[in-house]
Scaffold this motif. Structure first.
Motif, PDB file in Angstrom:
ATOM      1  N   SER A 153      -4.899   5.253   4.425  1.00 61.41           N
ATOM      2  CA  SER A 153      -4.054   4.351   3.634  1.00 61.41           C
ATOM      3  C   SER A 153      -2.697   4.960   3.316  1.00 61.41           C
ATOM      4  CB  SER A 153      -4.762   4.021   2.315  1.00 61.41           C
ATOM      5  OG  SER A 153      -4.965   5.193   1.558  1.00 61.41           O
ATOM      6  N   TRP A 154      -1.695   4.127   3.155  1.00 61.40           N
ATOM      7  CA  TRP A 154      -0.378   4.464   2.616  1.00 61.40           C
ATOM      8  C   TRP A 154       0.170   5.775   3.202  1.00 61.40           C
ATOM      9  CZ3 TRP A 154       0.105   3.016  -3.294  1.00 61.40           C
ATOM     10  CH2 TRP A 154      -0.463   1.766  -3.503  1.00 61.40           C
ATOM     11  N   LEU A 155       0.257   5.813   4.535  1.00 59.29           N
ATOM     12  CA  LEU A 155       0.677   7.045   5.248  1.00 59.29           C
ATOM     13  C   LEU A 155       2.169   7.330   5.105  1.00 59.29           C
ATOM     14  CD1 LEU A 155      -0.780   7.328   8.881  1.00 59.29           C
ATOM     15  CD2 LEU A 155      -1.409   8.626   6.840  1.00 59.29           C
ATOM     16  N   ASP A 182       1.063  -3.430  -9.623  1.00 53.01           N
ATOM     17  CA  ASP A 182      -0.317  -3.920  -9.759  1.00 53.01           C
ATOM     18  C   ASP A 182      -1.096  -3.902  -8.439  1.00 53.01           C
ATOM     19  OD1 ASP A 182       1.068  -5.963  -8.555  1.00 53.01           O
ATOM     20  OD2 ASP A 182       0.481  -7.522  -9.981  1.00 53.01           O
ATOM     21  N   GLN A 183      -0.590  -3.174  -7.438  1.00 56.69           N
ATOM     22  CA  GLN A 183      -1.364  -2.928  -6.195  1.00 56.69           C
ATOM     23  C   GLN A 183      -1.662  -1.431  -6.171  1.00 56.69           C
ATOM     24  OE1 GLN A 183       0.855  -4.165  -2.691  1.00 56.69           O
ATOM     25  NE2 GLN A 183       1.449  -6.053  -3.698  1.00 56.69           N
ATOM     26  N   TYR A 184      -2.958  -1.122  -5.977  1.00 55.64           N
ATOM     27  CA  TYR A 184      -3.370   0.291  -6.048  1.00 55.64           C
ATOM     28  C   TYR A 184      -3.966   0.804  -4.736  1.00 55.64           C
ATOM     29  CZ  TYR A 184      -2.718  -0.153 -11.042  1.00 55.64           C
ATOM     30  OH  TYR A 184      -2.157  -0.355 -12.277  1.00 55.64           O
ATOM     31  N   GLY A 185      -3.710   2.064  -4.454  1.00 56.51           N
ATOM     32  CA  GLY A 185      -4.281   2.707  -3.267  1.00 56.51           C
ATOM     33  C   GLY A 185      -4.091   4.208  -3.379  1.00 56.51           C
ATOM     34  N   SER A 186      -4.219   4.909  -2.248  1.00 57.09           N
ATOM     35  CA  SER A 186      -4.019   6.364  -2.262  1.00 57.09           C
ATOM     36  C   SER A 186      -2.993   6.765  -1.214  1.00 57.09           C
ATOM     37  CB  SER A 186      -5.337   7.095  -1.967  1.00 57.09           C
ATOM     38  OG  SER A 186      -6.299   6.747  -2.912  1.00 57.09           O
ATOM     39  N   PRO A 187      -1.818   7.237  -1.656  1.00 54.23           N
ATOM     40  CA  PRO A 187      -0.836   7.736  -0.694  1.00 54.23           C
ATOM     41  C   PRO A 187      -1.442   8.892   0.103  1.00 54.23           C
ATOM     42  CG  PRO A 187       0.113   7.519  -2.893  1.00 54.23           C
ATOM     43  CD  PRO A 187      -1.355   7.322  -3.044  1.00 54.23           C
ATOM     44  N   VAL A 258       5.815 -11.833   3.029  1.00 57.54           N
ATOM     45  CA  VAL A 258       5.232 -12.789   3.978  1.00 57.54           C
ATOM     46  C   VAL A 258       3.732 -12.525   4.091  1.00 57.54           C
ATOM     47  CG1 VAL A 258       5.386 -13.698   6.337  1.00 57.54           C
ATOM     48  CG2 VAL A 258       7.433 -12.770   5.239  1.00 57.54           C
ATOM     49  N   ALA A 259       3.374 -11.242   4.230  1.00 51.92           N
ATOM     50  CA  ALA A 259       1.956 -10.878   4.371  1.00 51.92           C
ATOM     51  C   ALA A 259       1.340 -10.636   2.989  1.00 51.92           C
ATOM     52  CB  ALA A 259       1.841  -9.602   5.201  1.00 51.92           C
ATOM     53  N   LYS A 260       0.134 -11.182   2.795  1.00 50.49           N
ATOM     54  CA  LYS A 260      -0.592 -10.906   1.545  1.00 50.49           C
ATOM     55  C   LYS A 260      -1.018  -9.442   1.522  1.00 50.49           C
ATOM     56  CE  LYS A 260      -3.737 -13.794  -0.288  1.00 50.49           C
ATOM     57  NZ  LYS A 260      -4.962 -14.628  -0.212  1.00 50.49           N
ATOM     58  N   ARG A 261      -1.030  -8.823   0.361  1.00 48.51           N
ATOM     59  CA  ARG A 261      -1.433  -7.400   0.239  1.00 48.51           C
ATOM     60  C   ARG A 261      -2.666  -7.280  -0.648  1.00 48.51           C
ATOM     61  NH1 ARG A 261       2.902  -4.457   2.941  1.00 48.51           N
ATOM     62  NH2 ARG A 261       4.222  -6.206   3.497  1.00 48.51           N
ATOM     63  N   PRO A 262      -3.571  -6.351  -0.300  1.00 47.98           N
ATOM     64  CA  PRO A 262      -4.738  -6.134  -1.158  1.00 47.98           C
ATOM     65  C   PRO A 262      -4.334  -5.500  -2.501  1.00 47.98           C
ATOM     66  CG  PRO A 262      -4.754  -4.636   0.740  1.00 47.98           C
ATOM     67  CD  PRO A 262      -3.566  -5.512   0.902  1.00 47.98           C
ATOM     68  N   PHE A 263      -4.966  -5.938  -3.593  1.00 46.76           N
ATOM     69  CA  PHE A 263      -4.626  -5.360  -4.905  1.00 46.76           C
ATOM     70  C   PHE A 263      -5.229  -3.973  -5.088  1.00 46.76           C
ATOM     71  CE2 PHE A 263      -3.366  -9.693  -5.902  1.00 46.76           C
ATOM     72  CZ  PHE A 263      -2.183  -9.433  -6.570  1.00 46.76           C
ATOM     73  N   ASN A 264      -6.423  -3.783  -4.509  1.00 42.19           N
ATOM     74  CA  ASN A 264      -7.028  -2.442  -4.599  1.00 42.19           C
ATOM     75  C   ASN A 264      -7.446  -2.014  -3.208  1.00 42.19           C
ATOM     76  OD1 ASN A 264      -8.486  -0.085  -5.280  1.00 42.19           O
ATOM     77  ND2 ASN A 264     -10.377  -1.301  -5.435  1.00 42.19           N
ATOM     78  N   SER A 265      -6.904  -0.889  -2.721  1.00 44.14           N
ATOM     79  CA  SER A 265      -7.381  -0.433  -1.414  1.00 44.14           C
ATOM     80  C   SER A 265      -7.742   1.054  -1.476  1.00 44.14           C
ATOM     81  CB  SER A 265      -6.375  -0.754  -0.315  1.00 44.14           C
ATOM     82  OG  SER A 265      -5.152  -0.142  -0.549  1.00 44.14           O
ATOM     83  N   GLU A 266      -8.243   1.458  -2.643  1.00 45.61           N
ATOM     84  CA  GLU A 266      -8.664   2.861  -2.773  1.00 45.61           C
ATOM     85  C   GLU A 266      -9.940   3.085  -1.947  1.00 45.61           C
ATOM     86  OE1 GLU A 266      -9.328   6.353  -6.097  1.00 45.61           O
ATOM     87  OE2 GLU A 266      -9.571   4.279  -6.716  1.00 45.61           O
TER      88      GLU A 266
END
Ligand code: NAP
Length: 298
Positions: A153-155, A182-187, A258-266
């Motif tokens: 994720s989030w490279l 309000d969108q979460y993930g791990s860089p 344009v593209a929907k994004r996931p709110f949580n992608s941890e």
């Protein structure tokens, strides 16, 4: 790290990750070859069929169509690179009995879970990019037993274009910036992922009881895009003065895409840690290393 000199890696894709892997190979004296479009096009079956994959101990597919926004308009091209390409590569790997490490994404999930995603969670992509990557994963599972699919994720990297570099450019030019909070993930630092991939290639080469299948790997810790930007600016300020004075956090609703994004992608990365003895670094520590390297390159 010392690697045996009979390891010979074929890296497909000369983007952020591909360049990080080839830099590690070069530094460690690992034999490798790196291929990229236009000389080698994974959507052209002939390019793959005519290439002597047999000569390599492992194939790494780091190529992809990665423009999440454009993929909504160019879904055929995204499918061609992210689904058909992996289909051709994995079929050839099966024919020649060469293992494949393929890289996929957190965007195969819809992001509605409150928990970290494990490898067993149901995929449900919400945009064309995620959907094309999910199809690529399925082809590989159907075609080839000896595969490792790593979802990340989030490279970001010192190579290529990414969020960190965009933030630095904006921080030099603007006094105020608004970033989604309000969108979460791990860089994830592509160098860390590249290191993990080379370690797995080494284990494959040593026939080290490999458990083939799908794994998650990202740096440790959760962040919003706002947190990621704020930490980037904090770290850059140790090296140079930025024009930026105010960083605002805004909800997704105020930043239409344009593209929907996931709110949580941890991603839950415990499986790769357990099966391969992988050490996972904290995202803030890896970001500091990358920014120091980037500032030295200036
Ligand atoms: N970037 C992220 O935030 C992120 C997040 C999660 C997962 N991932 C996954 O991580 C992997 C590596 O991503 P990355 O950030 O390193 O990507 P990247 O920097 O965009 O690099 C992708 C590379 O693939 C090449 N490529 C595109 N189409 C090709 C084709 N038909 N044949 C051969 N090569 C082709 C591109 O060449 P050109 O540049 O010449 O087009 C580029 O060099 C990908 O699988 C991606 O889906 C990325």
């Amino acid at each position: 790290m010392n690697y045996p000199n009979n390891m010979n890696l074929l890296i497909i894709g000369n983007g952020q990750l591909g360049q990080e892997i080839s830099a590690i190979c070069l530094k460690s004296g690992i034999n490798y070859k790196i291929l990229n479009i236009p000389l080698f096009d994974i959507t052209n079956e002939k390019d793959i069929e005519n290439f002597k994959i047999k000569d390599f101990s492992t194939v790494i597919n780091a190529s992809a169509y990665t423009d999440v926004e454009k993929a909504e308009e160019e879904s055929d091209l995204a499918d061609s690179v992210n689904a058909k390409g992996p289909h051709f590569i994995s079929r050839k790997c099966a024919k020649d009995n060469v293992p494949l490490i393929h890289v996929s994404t957190d965007y195969v999930f819809d992001g509605n879970s409150q928990k970290k995603y494990t490898e067993n969670d149901v995929v449900n992509p919400i945009n064309q990019y995620g959907s094309s990557k999910e199809k690529g994963e399925s082809h590989i599972r159907n075609n080839l037993k000896k595969h490792i699919i790593i979802r990340t994720s989030w490279l970001y990297s010192t190579y290529g274009n990414n969020f960190v570099k965009s933030m630095i450019t904006l921080g030099r030019d603007r006094e105020t910036l608004s970033i989604v909070n309000d969108q979460y993930g791990s860089p994830t630092y592509a160098f860390d992922l590249a290191t993990v991939i080379v370690e797995i290639c080494d284990k494959i080469n040593k026939n080290d009881n490999i458990i083939w299948g799908t794994y998650h790997y990202s740096n440790k810790g959760k962040a919003s895009w706002y947190d990621f930007a704020a930490k980037t600016f904090d770290l850059v300020k140790d090296h140079e003065k930025l024009k930026l004075k105010k960083l605002n956090g805004i909800p997704t609703s105020e930043y239409p895409t344009v593209a929907k994004r996931p709110f949580n992608s941890e991603l839950d990365c415990s499986l790769i840690k357990k099966n391969f003895g992988i050490d996972i670094k904290l995202w803030k520590e890896s970001l500091k290393i990358m920014i120091t390297k980037l500032m030295e390159k200036k």
